[in-house]
Enzyme design. Structure first.
Site, short mmCIF file in Angstrom:
data_model
loop_
_atom_site.label_atom_id
_atom_site.label_comp_id
_atom_site.label_asym_id
_atom_site.label_seq_id
_atom_site.Cartn_x
_atom_site.Cartn_y
_atom_site.Cartn_z
N ALA A 1 0.80 -1.23 0.00
CA ALA A 1 0.00 0.00 0.00
C ALA A 1 0.83 1.29 0.00
O ALA A 1 0.65 2.16 -0.86
CB ALA A 1 -0.98 -0.04 1.17
N ARG B 1 -5.26 -0.04 -9.06
CA ARG B 1 -5.65 -1.14 -8.16
C ARG B 1 -6.69 -0.58 -7.19
O ARG B 1 -6.59 0.58 -6.79
CB ARG B 1 -4.44 -1.71 -7.40
N ASP C 1 -3.98 -2.59 3.95
CA ASP C 1 -4.20 -1.86 2.69
C ASP C 1 -5.26 -0.78 2.85
O ASP C 1 -5.25 0.22 2.12
CB ASP C 1 -4.59 -2.83 1.58
N ASN D 1 -6.42 -6.46 4.39
CA ASN D 1 -5.01 -6.78 4.14
C ASN D 1 -4.98 -8.04 3.28
O ASN D 1 -6.03 -8.60 2.92
CB ASN D 1 -4.26 -6.96 5.46
N LYS D 2 -3.80 -8.47 2.94
CA LYS D 2 -3.61 -9.61 2.04
C LYS D 2 -4.49 -10.80 2.43
O LYS D 2 -4.64 -11.10 3.61
CB LYS D 2 -2.12 -10.00 2.06
O1 MRU Z 1 -1.07 -7.35 -3.31
P1 MRU Z 1 0.02 -6.62 -2.53
O2 MRU Z 1 1.31 -7.35 -2.55
O3 MRU Z 1 0.14 -5.19 -2.94
O4 MRU Z 1 -0.53 -6.66 -1.04
C1 MRU Z 1 0.26 -6.12 -0.03
C2 MRU Z 1 -0.29 -6.29 1.33
O5 MRU Z 1 -1.36 -6.83 1.52
C3 MRU Z 1 0.48 -5.67 2.45
O6 MRU Z 1 0.34 -6.42 3.61
C4 MRU Z 1 -0.06 -4.27 2.70
O7 MRU Z 1 -0.06 -3.51 1.52
C5 MRU Z 1 0.72 -3.55 3.73
S1 MRU Z 1 2.25 -3.03 3.07
C6 MRU Z 1 3.15 -2.15 4.17
#
Ligand code: MRU
Length: 347
Positions: free
Chosen positions: A49, A90, A236, A246-247
């Site tokens: 993010a 995104r 995110d 989050n992921k």
């Molecule tokens: O799909 P991504 O790799 O962009 O997802 C990233 C994540 O989910 C991270 O945990 C989140 O962005 C926090 S990053 C400091």
């Protein structure tokens, strides 16, 4: 130890450490125009993010250099249109929208096109620098939560690669480690894009922090056995009530943590907090390609014709989150109050 900085503005070009190729290759890709920066976000050469937010800020500054118009109002209109294209790269990480809105709002305060161009480039550099400083602050607040002895589990990649430098959740782990605390670190592989196996494990190696890689589905078993002391992830987007996107897989970890009496922490800058959303049901979740699930590096691993579902993120309800670490300090429930206060303090 040299700092990992995945984004660099140099000689009129945005240079990005290509995160699709790590850890086997360390390749810098160059974005020469704002649409190339958008493409780098879409293809996840840059991801995470805060890193997406910093890249988006540079993309707006690059767009201002590329666009032309004899008329200031028409120029600002075209810049806003470019901003909309950047925002659409995104959907889930709100740092992308936050950065574009901040840049476009600033452009509107400038009197001439040359001023807009100059001011936007210096603002993008400021956003990049601020991000590192914010992450270091989060580290200094969050290190108190890190155990001395015991263990910590993190998911996906919330390290330097996901930011301008230092990282959020990994930054907190690093700050605890640099404070002299010693604990075991586990990190999940993070199916299907493998941000944990490819990126977080690589970062811990660079940092000299020993880490153990586990498959995502091993976490519950380790928690039940008492081998995980706490969980810390990035975010995110965080709604006003603390619900956290989050992921994918984060929700599973948070529920398992609660079931096993383990604290579950989130580390994220205030730019990830979206106070316009009252709860996490309003967060748009990115749906990613089926082939990330049905194939591995271009080789089909599921029978032909099998349907796959590939949501990139999930939402963890606030009741599973023990604390949210921001640059303004450690926020505790009820988050509707503590996050509003943190946002005010960060302003
Ligand atoms: O799909 P991504 O790799 O962009 O997802 C990233 C994540 O989910 C991270 O945990 C989140 O962005 C926090 S990053 C400091």
């Amino acid at each position: 130890m040299s700092e990992i900085r995945p984004i660099e503005w140099a000689n009129g070009t945005l240079r990005l450490l290509d995160q699709t190729l790590l850890p086997s290759q360390e390749v810098i890709v160059e974005a020469h125009g704002y649409l190339e920066a958008v493409d780098a976000i879409k293809t996840m050469r840059v991801r995470g993010a805060p890193a997406i937010g910093v890249t988006a800020a540079y993309a707006v500054a690059m767009a201002a250099r590329e666009l032309d118009s004899p008329d200031r109002d028409r120029f600002l209109q075209r810049l806003a249109e470019a901003g909309a294209v950047i925002k659409a790269a995104r959907p889930t990480a709100v740092n992308l929208m936050w950065a574009v809105d901040r840049m476009v709002a600033l452009a509107n305060t400038q009197s001439g096109i040359a001023d807009i161009r100059e001011r936007l480039m210096s603002e993008a550099i400021t956003i990049e620098k601020e991000d590192e400083a914010i992450n270091r602050k989060m580290g200094s607040h969050g290190k108190e939560l890190m155990p001395d002895g015991g263990s910590v589990l993190t998911h996906c990649n919330a390290g330097a690669l996901a930011t301008a430098a230092f990282g959020t959740a990994v930054g907190v782990i690093r700050a605890g480690w640099e404070d002299g605390k010693r604990f075991k670190v586990f990190n999940t592989e993070t199916r299907p894009f493998l941000q944990g196996a490819r990126l977080t494990a690589w970062e811990f190696k660079q940092l000299g922090i020993p880490s153990t890689l586990i498959v995502d589905s091993a976490a519950g078993m380790l928690m039940r056995r008492g081998e995980i002391g706490c969980v810390i992830t990035g975010a995110d987007r965080i709604a006003a009530n603390g619900d956290t996107a989050n992921k994918i897989g984060t929700y599973t970890l948070a529920v398992l943590a609660k079931e096993n009496g383990i604290p579950f922490y989130v580390a994220a800058p205030i730019s990830t907090v979206d106070l316009s959303l009252s709860n996490g049901d309003e967060i748009e979740i990115e749906q990613r390609s089926q082939t990330e699930v049905t194939e591995f590096r271009g080789v089909r691993i599921a029978p032909d014709g099998v349907e796959a579902l590939n949501p990139g993120f999930d939402v963890t309800p606030a009741r599973y989150v023990s604390a949210i670490i921001t640059e303004a300090g450690v926020a505790r429930p009820p988050y509707t109050d503590s996050l509003a206060l943190a946002a005010k303090a960060a302003r």
